[in-house]
Design an enzyme around this catalytic site. Structure first.
Site, mmCIF file in Angstrom:
data_model
loop_
_atom_site.group_PDB
_atom_site.id
_atom_site.type_symbol
_atom_site.label_atom_id
_atom_site.label_comp_id
_atom_site.label_asym_id
_atom_site.label_seq_id
_atom_site.Cartn_x
_atom_site.Cartn_y
_atom_site.Cartn_z
ATOM 1 N N ARG A 13 0.839 -1.204 0.000
ATOM 2 C CA ARG A 13 0.000 0.000 0.000
ATOM 3 C C ARG A 13 0.870 1.247 0.000
ATOM 4 N NH1 ARG A 13 -0.708 1.874 5.486
ATOM 5 N NH2 ARG A 13 0.328 0.479 6.968
ATOM 6 N N ASP A 51 7.665 -9.921 9.255
ATOM 7 C CA ASP A 51 7.945 -8.789 10.131
ATOM 8 C C ASP A 51 9.402 -8.415 9.900
ATOM 9 O OD1 ASP A 51 8.466 -6.953 12.119
ATOM 10 O OD2 ASP A 51 7.431 -8.071 13.702
ATOM 11 N N VAL A 52 9.629 -7.325 9.172
ATOM 12 C CA VAL A 52 10.996 -6.979 8.773
ATOM 13 C C VAL A 52 11.857 -6.545 9.949
ATOM 14 C CG1 VAL A 52 10.443 -6.400 6.381
ATOM 15 C CG2 VAL A 52 10.242 -4.640 8.152
ATOM 16 N N ASN A 78 11.529 -0.236 1.646
ATOM 17 C CA ASN A 78 10.482 0.775 1.726
ATOM 18 C C ASN A 78 9.755 0.784 3.069
ATOM 19 O OD1 ASN A 78 8.155 2.545 0.675
ATOM 20 N ND2 ASN A 78 7.121 0.619 1.196
ATOM 21 N N TYR A 142 12.119 8.735 14.243
ATOM 22 C CA TYR A 142 11.941 8.415 12.824
ATOM 23 C C TYR A 142 12.957 9.175 11.973
ATOM 24 C CZ TYR A 142 9.837 8.700 8.144
ATOM 25 O OH TYR A 142 9.631 8.688 6.788
ATOM 26 N N LYS A 146 16.090 7.603 9.797
ATOM 27 C CA LYS A 146 16.269 7.844 8.362
ATOM 28 C C LYS A 146 17.636 8.477 8.083
ATOM 29 C CE LYS A 146 12.384 6.249 6.731
ATOM 30 N NZ LYS A 146 12.382 5.007 5.914
#
Length: 245
Positions: A13, A51-52, A78, A142, A146
């Site tokens: 998605r 589950d990455v 991603n 977050y 990144k």
């Protein structure tokens, strides 16, 4: 990219779906994974529940793809995201989970796909965010994760050269089904879009097209790079308070 096999984490998605669409349009076969089964999967795409944040699950997924497809040419990290939470109001466990999803998961995928990308002369693409290089209040960990992913991209671009290219796509604001809930009503959404020099949000497909470019022969001499897909970035805040705004 006909005949190539592409892995996309979180490809069911939003931005992930746009990335999948772009690779399908380029002729690739696409494998996606996620913690929950998506409501629909594009024709020709194979979904595996993973589950990455769990290295063993990532490794098992990669092994299964190689068993079925016999190769991996591209992997796109991603999967990611974060709910809004002030740093000091969230728990240490919450912050650890955000880091695991946005940084460690990408490291686990990179470790698992490295030998297979080396065999095919393939490419790893990491999805990062403008939050990596500017303040990210409300999603501080977050943004930090990144930033770490962009650093990892640069380091692996050197460590894995010349066999495997490693690059990143830094996303600005992207219009997805969840955008309206995040940015407010139509008027508020339009006001946010006006802060982007190009005047519009990116589409998931535009992010995907950047990924296809970076993993294609057109980008053969590009590695360790971060490509901005942000419509020009953001207007400097001080300009709102000057006669030249």
């Amino acid at each position: 990219m006909t005949g190539q096999v592409v892995l996309v984490t979180g490809g069911g998605r939003g931005v992930g779906d746009g990335i999948v669409r772009a690779y399908l349009e380029a002729g690739a076969s696409v494998e996606i994974c996620g913690r929950s089964t998506p409501e629909s999967v594009r024709d020709g795409v194979h979904f595996t529940p993973v589950d990455v944040r769990e290295a063993d699950q990532v490794a098992a997924w990669v092994d299964d793809v190689v068993r079925r497809r016999e190769r991996i040419d591209v992997a796109v990290n991603n999967a990611g995201g974060s709910p809004f939470a002030q740093f000091d109001s969230a728990s240490a466990r919450f912050h650890a989970k955000i880091n695991d999803l946005n940084f460690m998961s990408a490291a686990y995928v990179a470790l698992a796909v490295r030998p297979h990308l080396k065999e095919t002369g393939g490419s790893l693409v990491n999805i990062t965010s403008i939050s990596a290089r500017r303040a990210s209040p409300g999603t501080a960990v977050y943004g930090a994760a990144k930033a770490a992913l962009e650093s990892l991209t640069a380091s692996l671009g050197v460590e894995w050269a010349p066999e495997v290219r490693v690059n990143a796509v830094s996303c600005g604001l992207v219009e997805t089904p969840g955008s309206a809930d995040h940015y407010g009503d139509a008027e508020q959404f339009a006001r946010v879009a006006a802060t982007i020099p190009r005047g519009v949000f990116a589409t998931p497909l535009e992010v995907g097209q950047a990924c296809v470019f970076l993993s294609s022969p057109l980008a053969s001499h590009i590695t360790g790079a971060v490509l901005n897909v942000d419509g020009g970035g953001e207007w400097p805040a001080f300009l709102q308070h000057t006669p030249n705004a």
